[in-house]
Design a protein around this motif. Structure first.
Motif, mmCIF file in Angstrom:
data_model
loop_
_atom_site.group_PDB
_atom_site.id
_atom_site.type_symbol
_atom_site.label_atom_id
_atom_site.label_comp_id
_atom_site.label_asym_id
_atom_site.label_seq_id
_atom_site.Cartn_x
_atom_site.Cartn_y
_atom_site.Cartn_z
ATOM 1 N N ILE A 1 0.849 -1.186 0.000
ATOM 2 C CA ILE A 1 0.000 0.000 0.000
ATOM 3 C C ILE A 1 0.889 1.240 0.000
ATOM 4 O O ILE A 1 1.769 1.386 0.851
ATOM 5 C CB ILE A 1 -0.928 0.014 1.233
ATOM 6 N N LEU A 2 0.644 2.124 -0.960
ATOM 7 C CA LEU A 2 1.403 3.370 -1.081
ATOM 8 C C LEU A 2 0.605 4.497 -0.430
ATOM 9 O O LEU A 2 -0.558 4.718 -0.773
ATOM 10 C CB LEU A 2 1.669 3.689 -2.551
ATOM 11 N N ILE A 3 1.217 5.206 0.510
ATOM 12 C CA ILE A 3 0.553 6.277 1.251
ATOM 13 C C ILE A 3 1.182 7.619 0.892
ATOM 14 O O ILE A 3 2.402 7.777 0.956
ATOM 15 C CB ILE A 3 0.671 6.049 2.773
ATOM 16 N N ALA A 4 0.349 8.594 0.504
ATOM 17 C CA ALA A 4 0.807 9.960 0.250
ATOM 18 C C ALA A 4 0.185 10.861 1.309
ATOM 19 O O ALA A 4 -1.016 11.112 1.285
ATOM 20 C CB ALA A 4 0.411 10.418 -1.155
ATOM 21 N N GLU A 5 0.997 11.327 2.242
ATOM 22 C CA GLU A 5 0.520 12.144 3.372
ATOM 23 C C GLU A 5 1.652 13.070 3.804
ATOM 24 O O GLU A 5 2.756 12.606 4.118
ATOM 25 C CB GLU A 5 0.092 11.235 4.528
ATOM 26 N N ASP A 6 1.385 14.373 3.812
ATOM 27 C CA ASP A 6 2.465 15.320 4.099
ATOM 28 C C ASP A 6 2.745 15.482 5.589
ATOM 29 O O ASP A 6 3.835 15.887 5.968
ATOM 30 C CB ASP A 6 2.170 16.679 3.473
ATOM 31 N N SER A 7 1.792 15.190 6.445
ATOM 32 C CA SER A 7 2.014 15.304 7.886
ATOM 33 C C SER A 7 2.764 14.070 8.382
ATOM 34 O O SER A 7 2.267 12.943 8.294
ATOM 35 C CB SER A 7 0.676 15.421 8.621
ATOM 36 N N SER B 1 1.070 10.494 9.012
ATOM 37 C CA SER B 1 1.591 9.385 8.217
ATOM 38 C C SER B 1 1.962 8.215 9.121
ATOM 39 O O SER B 1 1.655 7.050 8.825
ATOM 40 C CB SER B 1 2.809 9.841 7.411
ATOM 41 N N LYS B 2 2.609 8.525 10.244
ATOM 42 C CA LYS B 2 2.971 7.466 11.190
ATOM 43 C C LYS B 2 1.734 6.845 11.825
ATOM 44 O O LYS B 2 1.653 5.615 11.980
ATOM 45 C CB LYS B 2 3.899 8.029 12.270
ATOM 46 N N LEU B 3 0.753 7.674 12.196
ATOM 47 C CA LEU B 3 -0.474 7.145 12.803
ATOM 48 C C LEU B 3 -1.221 6.234 11.834
ATOM 49 O O LEU B 3 -1.697 5.163 12.213
ATOM 50 C CB LEU B 3 -1.382 8.295 13.235
ATOM 51 N N ILE B 4 -1.331 6.677 10.577
ATOM 52 C CA ILE B 4 -2.014 5.857 9.565
ATOM 53 C C ILE B 4 -1.270 4.546 9.367
ATOM 54 O O ILE B 4 -1.869 3.465 9.325
ATOM 55 C CB ILE B 4 -2.140 6.629 8.235
ATOM 56 N N SER B 5 0.060 4.626 9.246
ATOM 57 C CA SER B 5 0.867 3.416 9.052
ATOM 58 C C SER B 5 0.725 2.468 10.235
ATOM 59 O O SER B 5 0.570 1.251 10.052
ATOM 60 C CB SER B 5 2.341 3.783 8.849
ATOM 61 N N ASP B 6 0.787 3.012 11.442
ATOM 62 C CA ASP B 6 0.655 2.169 12.637
ATOM 63 C C ASP B 6 -0.703 1.483 12.679
ATOM 64 O O ASP B 6 -0.811 0.295 13.017
ATOM 65 C CB ASP B 6 0.843 3.019 13.902
ATOM 66 N N CYS B 7 -1.760 2.241 12.311
ATOM 67 C CA CYS B 7 -3.107 1.667 12.335
ATOM 68 C C CYS B 7 -3.255 0.570 11.280
ATOM 69 O O CYS B 7 -3.842 -0.495 11.543
ATOM 70 C CB CYS B 7 -4.153 2.755 12.101
ATOM 71 N N LEU B 8 -2.719 0.803 10.093
ATOM 72 C CA LEU B 8 -2.803 -0.209 9.042
ATOM 73 C C LEU B 8 -1.998 -1.453 9.409
ATOM 74 O O LEU B 8 -2.420 -2.582 9.128
ATOM 75 C CB LEU B 8 -2.319 0.369 7.708
ATOM 76 N N PHE B 9 -0.853 -1.247 10.039
ATOM 77 C CA PHE B 9 -0.047 -2.395 10.464
ATOM 78 C C PHE B 9 -0.802 -3.217 11.510
ATOM 79 O O PHE B 9 -0.830 -4.453 11.451
ATOM 80 C CB PHE B 9 1.300 -1.932 11.022
ATOM 81 N N LYS B 10 -1.436 -2.530 12.463
ATOM 82 C CA LYS B 10 -2.235 -3.228 13.468
ATOM 83 C C LYS B 10 -3.397 -3.976 12.827
ATOM 84 O O LYS B 10 -3.856 -5.000 13.342
ATOM 85 C CB LYS B 10 -2.767 -2.241 14.510
ATOM 86 N N ALA B 11 -3.881 -3.443 11.689
ATOM 87 C CA ALA B 11 -4.998 -4.085 10.981
ATOM 88 C C ALA B 11 -4.530 -5.216 10.080
ATOM 89 O O ALA B 11 -5.343 -5.816 9.372
ATOM 90 C CB ALA B 11 -5.751 -3.045 10.153
ATOM 91 N N TYR C 1 -1.769 -5.117 7.726
ATOM 92 C CA TYR C 1 -1.031 -4.785 6.496
ATOM 93 C C TYR C 1 0.448 -4.553 6.811
ATOM 94 O O TYR C 1 0.809 -3.626 7.523
ATOM 95 C CB TYR C 1 -1.661 -3.576 5.815
ATOM 96 N N ASN C 2 1.293 -5.428 6.246
ATOM 97 C CA ASN C 2 2.727 -5.407 6.545
ATOM 98 C C ASN C 2 3.534 -4.496 5.623
ATOM 99 O O ASN C 2 4.561 -3.956 6.024
ATOM 100 C CB ASN C 2 3.320 -6.821 6.403
ATOM 101 N N ASN C 3 3.084 -4.375 4.363
ATOM 102 C CA ASN C 3 3.902 -3.762 3.323
ATOM 103 C C ASN C 3 3.411 -2.350 3.023
ATOM 104 O O ASN C 3 2.544 -2.141 2.175
ATOM 105 C CB ASN C 3 3.849 -4.638 2.061
ATOM 106 N N LEU C 4 3.958 -1.362 3.722
ATOM 107 C CA LEU C 4 3.496 0.017 3.614
ATOM 108 C C LEU C 4 4.622 0.910 3.115
ATOM 109 O O LEU C 4 5.721 0.901 3.654
ATOM 110 C CB LEU C 4 2.988 0.522 4.966
ATOM 111 N N ILE C 5 4.338 1.679 2.054
ATOM 112 C CA ILE C 5 5.308 2.615 1.495
ATOM 113 C C ILE C 5 4.779 4.018 1.736
ATOM 114 O O ILE C 5 3.683 4.352 1.285
ATOM 115 C CB ILE C 5 5.509 2.396 -0.017
ATOM 116 N N THR C 6 5.530 4.850 2.452
ATOM 117 C CA THR C 6 5.068 6.198 2.764
ATOM 118 C C THR C 6 5.812 7.236 1.925
ATOM 119 O O THR C 6 7.014 7.123 1.694
ATOM 120 C CB THR C 6 5.262 6.524 4.255
#
Length: 304
Positions: A175-181, A185-195, A197-202
């Motif tokens: 999953i590719l994430i585009a977020e300037d904050s 970005s970290k909160l979204i990534s942490d939440c997706l990982f907890k859900a 999703y292992n493979n996150l590109i920020t």
């Protein structure tokens, strides 16, 4: 407020309302503004946050007033003759910001907005999302979402929704994430990982995300590297609507689902996102709904 730019799609432009607090010039995306009203003496609320000046009721709704002067740690002018309330709507919440005057509306390109570096904007403390030079002055675009969430944390991401999902199977779909904050970005990534999703590109903006997508496309590995794109709308260099348009106009990329995850998802912006081909659009507090949307879109993509 209605402005023509809100009806355009993927131009990478926006309209900024320029206003003053003290002798400093600041900006807010016009898309966040519901109305601008003259200052009136607010009704104070006992034991409220120091930055909450009080409440007022312009119509049938009670609206909290945030004193930007206090939030930005500026010295008081004491004169309210030209003061205004900028009433905003984002994250499904109406909030008024007390400012010392409105200068006008400026139409600018996101490409001309510089992202503050770490010396100006520490991850957990900065409230500037961009800086633009107009004529002989610098206009600082403020992070109004962060200002509100610092005062009232429950208006931020509903991370408790992820906890309610319990244990989920791990998923390696990239999953590719585009977020300037950086913080969001970290909160979204942490939440997706907890859900699961292992493979996150920020990435920190649409331009950086687009560069990665083009690299994967040109190398012939796009489906291996990206299964879904999550993008904010407001970002310096390239906004999320422009990124969505570029993806959906590219025959090699248009099959990749794009989810717009932004505080600006209202009726007007939803129409704009739909016209650009966004596969889902969600307001930023709803992180649980974001996970559910990603689940469905990735399953659908894998079945194609």
């Amino acid at each position: 407020m209605e402005t023509g730019i809100l009806l355009e799609s993927g131009t990478n432009e926006l309209e900024i309302l320029e206003f003053k607090v003290g002798n400093n010039h600041y900006g807010i995306n016009v898309a966040k503004i519901k109305e601008i009203l003259p200052y009136q003496v607010p009704t104070p609320i006992p034991n409220s946050h120091p930055c909450i000046e009080g409440i007022f009721m312009p119509r049938d709704e009670i609206i909290s007033i945030i004193n930007l002067e206090k939030c930005l740690n500026l010295n008081s002018t004491g004169d309210t003759a030209s003061d205004m309330y900028i009433v905003t709507n984002f994250n499904k919440l109406n909030t008024a910001f007390h400012v010392h005057g409105v200068t006008g509306i400026q139409r600018v390109s996101w490409a001309d907005i510089a992202k503050p570096d770490a010396t100006i904007n520490a991850e957990d403390a900065g409230v500037a999302t961009g800086i633009i030079r107009l004529q002989d002055k610098l206009i600082v675009i403020l992070d109004f979402e962060k200002i509100v969430s610092d005062i009232s944390p429950e208006t931020g991401l509903k991370t408790s929704d992820i906890e309610k999902m319990g244990t989920r199977e791990r998923n390696n779909s990239p999953i590719l994430i585009a977020e300037d904050s950086a913080l969001l970005s970290k909160l979204i990534s942490d939440c997706l990982f907890k859900a699961g999703y292992n493979n996150l590109i920020t990435t920190s903006n649409g331009a950086e995300a687009w560069e990665k997508l083009c690299g994967y496309r040109d190398a012939g590995i796009i489906d291996k590297e990206v299964s879904c794109i999550i993008t904010d709308i407001e970002m310096p260099q390239m906004d999320g609507h422009r990124l969505t348009k570029l993806v959906k106009d590219d025959p090699d990329l248009q099959h990749i689902p794009v989810v717009i995850f932004s505080s600006l998802v209202n009726e007007e912006m939803r129409k704009k996102g739909e016209s650009l081909g966004a596969n889902a659009q969600l307001s930023k507090p709803e992180i649980g709904q974001l996970v559910e949307a990603i689940d469905k879109l990735i399953i659908k993509k894998n079945e194609q």
